[in-house]
Design a protein around this motif. Structure first.
Motif, mmCIF file in Angstrom:
data_model
loop_
_atom_site.group_PDB
_atom_site.id
_atom_site.type_symbol
_atom_site.label_atom_id
_atom_site.label_comp_id
_atom_site.label_asym_id
_atom_site.label_seq_id
_atom_site.Cartn_x
_atom_site.Cartn_y
_atom_site.Cartn_z
ATOM 1 N N ARG A 25 -8.189 -8.704 -0.670
ATOM 2 C CA ARG A 25 -8.659 -9.828 -1.477
ATOM 3 C C ARG A 25 -9.042 -9.366 -2.880
ATOM 4 N NH1 ARG A 25 -9.745 -14.671 0.929
ATOM 5 N NH2 ARG A 25 -9.706 -14.701 3.216
ATOM 6 N N GLU A 26 -9.659 -8.184 -2.974
ATOM 7 C CA GLU A 26 -10.036 -7.662 -4.284
ATOM 8 C C GLU A 26 -8.799 -7.317 -5.103
ATOM 9 O OE1 GLU A 26 -12.132 -6.298 -7.580
ATOM 10 O OE2 GLU A 26 -12.656 -7.653 -5.938
ATOM 11 N N VAL A 27 -7.785 -6.714 -4.460
ATOM 12 C CA VAL A 27 -6.530 -6.421 -5.165
ATOM 13 C C VAL A 27 -5.885 -7.719 -5.635
ATOM 14 C CG1 VAL A 27 -4.179 -5.535 -4.885
ATOM 15 C CG2 VAL A 27 -6.103 -4.237 -3.979
ATOM 16 N N LEU A 46 1.268 3.055 -2.021
ATOM 17 C CA LEU A 46 1.690 3.825 -0.857
ATOM 18 C C LEU A 46 2.995 3.279 -0.316
ATOM 19 C CD1 LEU A 46 1.097 5.958 1.364
ATOM 20 C CD2 LEU A 46 -0.098 4.150 2.621
ATOM 21 N N SER A 47 4.050 4.094 -0.374
ATOM 22 C CA SER A 47 5.341 3.697 0.181
ATOM 23 C C SER A 47 5.232 3.617 1.693
ATOM 24 C CB SER A 47 6.427 4.698 -0.212
ATOM 25 O OG SER A 47 6.567 4.744 -1.613
ATOM 26 N N GLY A 48 5.630 2.476 2.251
ATOM 27 C CA GLY A 48 5.396 2.226 3.663
ATOM 28 C C GLY A 48 6.120 3.139 4.619
ATOM 29 N N TYR A 49 7.366 3.544 4.296
ATOM 30 C CA TYR A 49 8.152 4.329 5.239
ATOM 31 C C TYR A 49 8.059 5.833 4.992
ATOM 32 C CZ TYR A 49 10.238 -0.060 6.727
ATOM 33 O OH TYR A 49 10.414 -1.321 7.205
ATOM 34 N N VAL A 50 7.872 6.207 3.730
ATOM 35 C CA VAL A 50 7.895 7.635 3.422
ATOM 36 C C VAL A 50 6.494 8.209 3.276
ATOM 37 C CG1 VAL A 50 10.151 7.454 2.329
ATOM 38 C CG2 VAL A 50 8.104 7.217 0.938
ATOM 39 N N ASP A 51 5.465 7.368 3.400
ATOM 40 C CA ASP A 51 4.076 7.828 3.332
ATOM 41 C C ASP A 51 3.855 8.656 2.070
ATOM 42 O OD1 ASP A 51 1.495 7.923 4.283
ATOM 43 O OD2 ASP A 51 1.794 9.790 5.372
ATOM 44 N N GLU A 52 4.302 8.107 0.939
ATOM 45 C CA GLU A 52 4.216 8.802 -0.335
ATOM 46 C C GLU A 52 3.510 7.903 -1.343
ATOM 47 O OE1 GLU A 52 7.471 11.232 -2.799
ATOM 48 O OE2 GLU A 52 7.820 9.082 -2.826
ATOM 49 N N ALA A 70 1.077 -10.560 1.682
ATOM 50 C CA ALA A 70 1.022 -10.976 0.289
ATOM 51 C C ALA A 70 1.586 -9.860 -0.582
ATOM 52 C CB ALA A 70 -0.413 -11.285 -0.115
ATOM 53 N N PHE A 71 2.348 -10.239 -1.615
ATOM 54 C CA PHE A 71 2.997 -9.278 -2.503
ATOM 55 C C PHE A 71 2.741 -9.647 -3.958
ATOM 56 C CE2 PHE A 71 5.412 -9.176 1.369
ATOM 57 C CZ PHE A 71 5.958 -7.908 1.493
ATOM 58 N N ASP A 88 -1.437 -4.847 0.629
ATOM 59 C CA ASP A 88 -2.193 -3.957 1.510
ATOM 60 C C ASP A 88 -1.738 -2.510 1.398
ATOM 61 O OD1 ASP A 88 0.242 -4.330 2.757
ATOM 62 O OD2 ASP A 88 -0.590 -4.727 4.738
ATOM 63 N N ARG A 89 -0.723 -2.237 0.562
ATOM 64 C CA ARG A 89 -0.307 -0.862 0.292
ATOM 65 C C ARG A 89 -0.732 -0.399 -1.098
ATOM 66 N NH1 ARG A 89 5.854 -1.369 2.577
ATOM 67 N NH2 ARG A 89 5.351 -1.550 4.797
ATOM 68 N N VAL A 90 -1.396 -1.280 -1.824
ATOM 69 C CA VAL A 90 -1.905 -0.913 -3.139
ATOM 70 C C VAL A 90 -3.231 -0.183 -2.942
ATOM 71 C CG1 VAL A 90 -2.743 -1.762 -5.352
ATOM 72 C CG2 VAL A 90 -0.754 -2.844 -4.280
ATOM 73 N N LEU A 91 -3.250 1.109 -3.237
ATOM 74 C CA LEU A 91 -4.464 1.911 -3.063
ATOM 75 C C LEU A 91 -5.462 1.672 -4.187
ATOM 76 C CD1 LEU A 91 -2.844 5.282 -1.944
ATOM 77 C CD2 LEU A 91 -3.629 3.376 -0.515
#
Length: 206
Positions: A25-27, A46-52, A70-71, A88-91
């Motif tokens: 929500r904050e992002v 954070l890349s979802g498949y390569v964990d990078e 959400a994107f 949810d992948r945005v650190l």
């Protein structure tokens, strides 16, 4: 309980129910702030498949909902193209004191065709990707991703418009190979041959 934020309004519009954590929500709040102010954002993503984790400067174009997630949609300066970033992948997301400058050639994705729903008529495409092209498996929605020897991946996706896969494969060159369908793989090879032939014979004779 869905609130009046833009992500939940989008979710309601397409009949998708999503739950956002406090962090997401904050992002989302910062994305909305950047969109309204027309500002550039910096992401640690954070890349979802390569964990990078990669660092990206992104010119925001909008918020979208797909598959219960959400994107942020925007022009990625790292890739030089429009990309979707799962919130949810945005650190970390920082709104920068610089105006967003979305190139005139940038086009938002047609969400009606293949992003919000899939069709039984969609083409199922399998790609073998070298390590340097693994980002494709993360930034395009894939139904399956399998590791290959040497650090690459085999990615399978569905699309109502395989023409963009042909363009992508030609752009990636030897870093990607279309495995299936066979007809699409042959079309890519023929276009590659035609492009090479346009340059004329190799002066070295090889």
């Amino acid at each position: 309980e869905p609130g009046p934020d833009p992500v939940h309004r989008l979710a309601d519009a397409v009949g998708v129910r999503i739950e956002l954590s406090d962090e997401v929500r904050e992002v989302q709040r910062r994305c909305d702030e950047a969109l309204r102010a027309g500002q550039l954002v910096h992401l640690r993503y954070l890349s979802g498949y390569v964990d990078e984790v990669t660092e990206r400067d992104v010119d925001p174009m909008g918020l979208v909902v797909y598959g219960g997630h959400a994107f942020l949609e925007g022009w990625c300066r790292l890739r030089g193209d429009v990309r979707l970033f799962r919130l949810d992948r945005v650190l970390d997301l920082t709104v920068l004191p610089e105006p967003a400058r979305v190139p005139a050639r940038a086009r938002r994705r047609d969400l009606r065709a293949g992003v919000l729903r899939l069709s039984g008529d969609d083409t199922r495409v399998t790609l073998d990707l070298d390590p340097s092209a693994r980002w494709v498996a993360e930034e395009y929605h894939c139904s399956s991703v399998r590791d290959l020897e040497g650090g690459g991946v085999r990615a399978t996706l569905r699309t109502p418009a395989p023409e963009w896969v042909r363009r992508l494969a030609l752009r990636l060159g030897p870093r990607a190979r279309v495995v299936a369908p066979v007809e699409l793989a042959e079309q890519v090879r023929e276009r590659a041959r035609a492009a090479l032939a346009a340059y004329g014979p190799d002066p070295s004779g090889t």
